[in-house]
Design a protein around this motif. Structure first.
Motif, PDB file in Angstrom:
ATOM      1  N   SER A 116       0.830  -1.199   0.000  1.00 26.60           N
ATOM      2  CA  SER A 116       0.000   0.000   0.000  1.00 26.60           C
ATOM      3  C   SER A 116       0.867   1.253   0.000  1.00 26.60           C
ATOM      4  O   SER A 116       1.972   1.267   0.531  1.00 26.60           O
ATOM      5  N   ASP A 117       0.335   2.338  -0.606  1.00 28.46           N
ATOM      6  CA  ASP A 117       1.029   3.627  -0.567  1.00 28.46           C
ATOM      7  C   ASP A 117       0.785   4.351   0.755  1.00 28.46           C
ATOM      8  O   ASP A 117       1.491   5.293   1.095  1.00 28.46           O
ATOM      9  N   SER A 118      -0.235   3.928   1.502  1.00 26.81           N
ATOM     10  CA  SER A 118      -0.527   4.579   2.765  1.00 26.81           C
ATOM     11  C   SER A 118       0.377   4.047   3.863  1.00 26.81           C
ATOM     12  O   SER A 118       0.755   2.879   3.863  1.00 26.81           O
ATOM     13  N   ILE A 119       0.747   4.912   4.782  1.00 26.65           N
ATOM     14  CA  ILE A 119       1.646   4.547   5.871  1.00 26.65           C
ATOM     15  C   ILE A 119       0.831   4.254   7.126  1.00 26.65           C
ATOM     16  O   ILE A 119      -0.026   5.043   7.520  1.00 26.65           O
ATOM     17  N   LYS A 120       1.110   3.121   7.743  1.00 25.84           N
ATOM     18  CA  LYS A 120       0.425   2.732   8.979  1.00 25.84           C
ATOM     19  C   LYS A 120       1.344   3.070  10.166  1.00 25.84           C
ATOM     20  O   LYS A 120       2.148   2.253  10.597  1.00 25.84           O
ATOM     21  N   THR A 121       1.208   4.280  10.663  1.00 25.63           N
ATOM     22  CA  THR A 121       2.103   4.728  11.730  1.00 25.63           C
ATOM     23  C   THR A 121       1.882   3.973  13.028  1.00 25.63           C
ATOM     24  O   THR A 121       2.772   3.925  13.878  1.00 25.63           O
ATOM     25  N   THR A 122       0.708   3.353  13.198  1.00 29.13           N
ATOM     26  CA  THR A 122       0.447   2.619  14.437  1.00 29.13           C
ATOM     27  C   THR A 122       1.285   1.345  14.529  1.00 29.13           C
ATOM     28  O   THR A 122       1.361   0.726  15.588  1.00 29.13           O
ATOM     29  N   SER A 123       1.911   0.938  13.405  1.00 26.57           N
ATOM     30  CA  SER A 123       2.789  -0.231  13.423  1.00 26.57           C
ATOM     31  C   SER A 123       4.175   0.114  13.955  1.00 26.57           C
ATOM     32  O   SER A 123       4.985  -0.783  14.181  1.00 26.57           O
ATOM     33  N   LEU A 124       4.444   1.409  14.135  1.00 23.17           N
ATOM     34  CA  LEU A 124       5.754   1.865  14.590  1.00 23.17           C
ATOM     35  C   LEU A 124       5.674   2.370  16.030  1.00 23.17           C
ATOM     36  O   LEU A 124       4.594   2.535  16.589  1.00 23.17           O
ATOM     37  N   ILE A 125       6.833   2.620  16.623  1.00 20.53           N
ATOM     38  CA  ILE A 125       6.878   3.239  17.945  1.00 20.53           C
ATOM     39  C   ILE A 125       6.341   4.661  17.838  1.00 20.53           C
ATOM     40  O   ILE A 125       6.566   5.358  16.850  1.00 20.53           O
ATOM     41  N   GLU A 126       5.606   5.113  18.843  1.00 26.58           N
ATOM     42  CA  GLU A 126       5.064   6.472  18.783  1.00 26.58           C
ATOM     43  C   GLU A 126       6.198   7.496  18.704  1.00 26.58           C
ATOM     44  O   GLU A 126       7.139   7.464  19.489  1.00 26.58           O
ATOM     45  N   ALA A 275      34.201  -3.920  23.220  1.00 25.46           N
ATOM     46  CA  ALA A 275      32.876  -4.452  23.554  1.00 25.46           C
ATOM     47  C   ALA A 275      31.876  -3.297  23.543  1.00 25.46           C
ATOM     48  O   ALA A 275      31.817  -2.510  24.499  1.00 25.46           O
ATOM     49  N   PRO A 276      31.105  -3.149  22.467  1.00 27.05           N
ATOM     50  CA  PRO A 276      30.143  -2.038  22.393  1.00 27.05           C
ATOM     51  C   PRO A 276      28.863  -2.321  23.164  1.00 27.05           C
ATOM     52  O   PRO A 276      28.459  -3.473  23.332  1.00 27.05           O
ATOM     53  N   ASP A 277      28.229  -1.263  23.669  1.00 29.00           N
ATOM     54  CA  ASP A 277      26.839  -1.351  24.114  1.00 29.00           C
ATOM     55  C   ASP A 277      25.982  -1.268  22.851  1.00 29.00           C
ATOM     56  O   ASP A 277      26.139  -0.331  22.057  1.00 29.00           O
ATOM     57  N   LEU A 278      25.106  -2.230  22.638  1.00 29.49           N
ATOM     58  CA  LEU A 278      24.184  -2.124  21.517  1.00 29.49           C
ATOM     59  C   LEU A 278      23.233  -0.955  21.748  1.00 29.49           C
ATOM     60  O   LEU A 278      22.858  -0.665  22.891  1.00 29.49           O
ATOM     61  N   ILE A 279      22.852  -0.288  20.667  1.00 27.23           N
ATOM     62  CA  ILE A 279      21.930   0.834  20.815  1.00 27.23           C
ATOM     63  C   ILE A 279      20.626   0.342  21.456  1.00 27.23           C
ATOM     64  O   ILE A 279      20.104  -0.717  21.138  1.00 27.23           O
ATOM     65  N   GLY A 280      20.145   1.108  22.439  1.00 24.58           N
ATOM     66  CA  GLY A 280      18.976   0.708  23.201  1.00 24.58           C
ATOM     67  C   GLY A 280      19.322  -0.018  24.491  1.00 24.58           C
ATOM     68  O   GLY A 280      18.432  -0.288  25.305  1.00 24.58           O
ATOM     69  N   PHE A 281      20.611  -0.325  24.694  1.00 25.15           N
ATOM     70  CA  PHE A 281      21.054  -1.040  25.893  1.00 25.15           C
ATOM     71  C   PHE A 281      22.194  -0.279  26.560  1.00 25.15           C
ATOM     72  O   PHE A 281      22.813   0.609  25.967  1.00 25.15           O
ATOM     73  N   GLY A 282      22.492  -0.685  27.795  1.00 28.00           N
ATOM     74  CA  GLY A 282      23.647  -0.131  28.491  1.00 28.00           C
ATOM     75  C   GLY A 282      23.586   1.379  28.593  1.00 28.00           C
ATOM     76  O   GLY A 282      22.553   1.961  28.928  1.00 28.00           O
ATOM     77  N   GLN A 283      24.699   2.027  28.261  1.00 29.88           N
ATOM     78  CA  GLN A 283      24.776   3.480  28.337  1.00 29.88           C
ATOM     79  C   GLN A 283      24.618   4.143  26.968  1.00 29.88           C
ATOM     80  O   GLN A 283      24.940   5.318  26.797  1.00 29.88           O
ATOM     81  N   CYS A 284      24.129   3.377  25.982  1.00 28.13           N
ATOM     82  CA  CYS A 284      23.768   3.965  24.689  1.00 28.13           C
ATOM     83  C   CYS A 284      22.438   4.704  24.822  1.00 28.13           C
ATOM     84  O   CYS A 284      21.629   4.409  25.700  1.00 28.13           O
ATOM     85  N   GLU A 285      22.211   5.632  23.897  1.00 31.48           N
ATOM     86  CA  GLU A 285      20.881   6.234  23.816  1.00 31.48           C
ATOM     87  C   GLU A 285      19.852   5.162  23.497  1.00 31.48           C
ATOM     88  O   GLU A 285      20.178   4.108  22.923  1.00 31.48           O
ATOM     89  N   LYS A 286      18.611   5.444  23.851  1.00 25.75           N
ATOM     90  CA  LYS A 286      17.514   4.515  23.619  1.00 25.75           C
ATOM     91  C   LYS A 286      16.408   5.228  22.847  1.00 25.75           C
ATOM     92  O   LYS A 286      15.322   5.483  23.374  1.00 25.75           O
ATOM     93  N   PRO A 287      16.685   5.578  21.590  1.00 19.09           N
ATOM     94  CA  PRO A 287      15.717   6.343  20.805  1.00 19.09           C
ATOM     95  C   PRO A 287      14.456   5.543  20.509  1.00 19.09           C
ATOM     96  O   PRO A 287      14.441   4.303  20.581  1.00 19.09           O
ATOM     97  N   SER A 288      13.404   6.257  20.151  1.00 18.74           N
ATOM     98  CA  SER A 288      12.119   5.631  19.816  1.00 18.74           C
ATOM     99  C   SER A 288      12.191   5.047  18.410  1.00 18.74           C
ATOM    100  O   SER A 288      11.703   5.640  17.440  1.00 18.74           O
ATOM    101  N   LEU A 289      12.823   3.888  18.307  1.00 21.57           N
ATOM    102  CA  LEU A 289      12.973   3.183  17.039  1.00 21.57           C
ATOM    103  C   LEU A 289      12.413   1.780  17.182  1.00 21.57           C
ATOM    104  O   LEU A 289      12.347   1.232  18.283  1.00 21.57           O
ATOM    105  N   THR A 290      12.041   1.184  16.073  1.00 19.69           N
ATOM    106  CA  THR A 290      11.669  -0.224  16.068  1.00 19.69           C
ATOM    107  C   THR A 290      12.953  -1.038  16.072  1.00 19.69           C
ATOM    108  O   THR A 290      13.721  -1.009  15.108  1.00 19.69           O
ATOM    109  N   TYR A 291      13.199  -1.758  17.162  1.00 22.41           N
ATOM    110  CA  TYR A 291      14.444  -2.506  17.311  1.00 22.41           C
ATOM    111  C   TYR A 291      14.289  -3.892  16.686  1.00 22.41           C
ATOM    112  O   TYR A 291      13.533  -4.732  17.181  1.00 22.41           O
TER     113      TYR A 291
END
Length: 415
Positions: A116-126, A275-291
């Motif tokens: 579909s050309d329409s975007i379903k934003t409810t499928s993503l993080i707010e 040894a990296p902290d994966l994004i969303g864990f440890g002392q990394c930022e935890k942005p509103s992304l679909t992980y």
């Protein structure tokens, strides 16, 4: 002197890099190779025409508008993410692009039916579309974080709430665009201040490990490491090992393992451990992304290129991981072997980028994912003879039907 035009800059780049920007095939390859960041960011397909102060201000105003519709209002009013006026180019070799596009569009029931050309934003993080869009503008100072926070606070002050809205816990509210906008700013600022504090109090150390920071798509991320063996004085090449943690952990979980490596390493080779902290864990930022697995895989691949190879000058490396980190390390090591040439069949990877071909080994420690024999893998073709990766890249994985945001919030709060 006059301000140089785009043509002047292009000609300068052509002469500096011996690159023909006027050749269509060359430009097509450049466009593909550059579009390897996470989807719907300015590193991942979003047009540079949206990278303007006016665009940022307009997007912020729409997101925090009177109806507080957030991402839904963005896709309805700006039309950047779909349709004939779309400003977004998807890299078909990027599994992160393909998976997020599948979630955004809802997928299709059959291979003969287009998305579909329409975007379903409810499928993503707010707030996820705004988070992805603002990643580059915030990094490069196109907009002040204080401006975003001020606009969110103004929207909150003007918001008319009824009794039912006041009594409903945030956990069960379907829309909360004001808090989503605040999170974009406050998360960045909190992690930045936390990093400053740790640097000042601990002088860039965590016990016997060195602590470093880097930015991935503008998000502040942390890693730890140390020199395992100084090597001989004959200038031999430097190599290293990168260890990827599991779910709910951080790079710090590898302290004892790295110490043991340092105490037992034997040889003339200069060798380091990271040894990296994966994004969303440890002392990394935890942005509103679909992980997704592809996001962490892309993050790890970028870490190897930017930090291990780029900053630390490793000429070769081994990568290992525990639990989901094992699966991530395995995927990133496979991606590192890929170097796509237009003359050969193109191979999909987590981000569509070519590998460095510097990975020499893989270590799995109680890894997530099932281990199969080669003949079992050869027999495991699905979706008209495609692997899962190929099916994902070619939009053949059916409909996307994620749980509602309220259910997801309950599950997240439980974790």
């Amino acid at each position: 002197s006059k301000v140089p035009s785009v043509e002047d800059i292009s000609n300068l780049l052509c002469s500096a890099f011996d690159f023909n920007f006027n050749d269509n095939d060359t430009m097509k390859r450049l466009e593909r190779d550059c579009n390897t960041g996470i989807y719907a960011t300015h590193w991942g397909g979003l047009s540079q025409s949206t990278f303007t102060e006016d665009g940022v201000l307009e997007a912020t105003d729409i997101f925090l508008g009177q109806d507080h519709d957030g991402d839904e209002a963005l896709v309805q009013k700006l039309k950047w993410w779909s349709g004939k006026d779309s400003k977004l180019i998807r890299n078909k070799l990027s599994l992160e692009h393909s998976s997020i596009n599948w979630m955004m569009t809802g997928g299709s029931e059959s291979p003969t039916t287009s998305f579909s050309d329409s975007i379903k934003t409810t499928s993503l993080i707010e707030g996820e579309l705004l988070t992805r869009y603002l990643a580059a503008p915030l990094l490069f100072g196109l907009v002040s974080p204080r401006y975003i926070l001020q606009k969110a606070n103004e929207a909150a002050a003007l918001k008319e709430t009824n009794f039912l809205d006041n009594m409903t816990p945030p956990l069960f509210k379907s829309k909360n665009s004001i808090e989503a906008a605040r999170t974009i700013v406050e998360s960045r600022e909190w992690h930045k201040l936390f990093a400053y504090k740790n640097r000042l109090q601990h002088d860039g150390k965590e016990d016997n490990l060195n602590v470093g920071y880097w930015r991935w798509h503008g998000f502040l991320c942390r890693y730890v490491g140390c020199n395992i063996n100084k090597g001989s004085e004959n200038g031999a090449s430097k190599e290293g090992i990168t260890l990827v943690h599991g779910f709910g952990a951080s790079g710090s979980q590898w302290k004892k393992a790295i110490t043991e490596l340092k105490d037992t390493f034997d040889g003339d080779l200069e060798f380091e451990a990271l040894a990296p902290d994966l994004i969303g864990f440890g002392q990394c930022e935890k942005p509103s992304l679909t992980y997704t697995q592809y996001l962490w895989e892309s993050y790890t691949s970028s870490f190897m290129k930017d930090i291990a190879i780029g900053k630390q000058k490793w000429n070769g490396y081994t990568i290992g991981g525990n639990s989901i980190g094992g699966f991530t390390a395995m995927s990133a090591s496979a991606d590192d072997t890929v170097v796509n040439n237009d003359s050969d069949p193109l191979i999909v990877t987590c981000n569509g980028a070519n590998g460095s071909k510097k990975c020499k080994g893989l270590i799995l420690m109680n890894s997530a994912g099932k281990v199969f024999k080669k003949e079992e893998i050869d027999a495991m073709t699905t979706h008209n003879g495609s692997t899962v990766a190929e099916a994902t890249a070619n939009d053949l994985i059916g409909l996307s039907s994620p749980p509602s945001r309220q259910i997801a919030k309950v599950g997240g709060s439980g974790l």
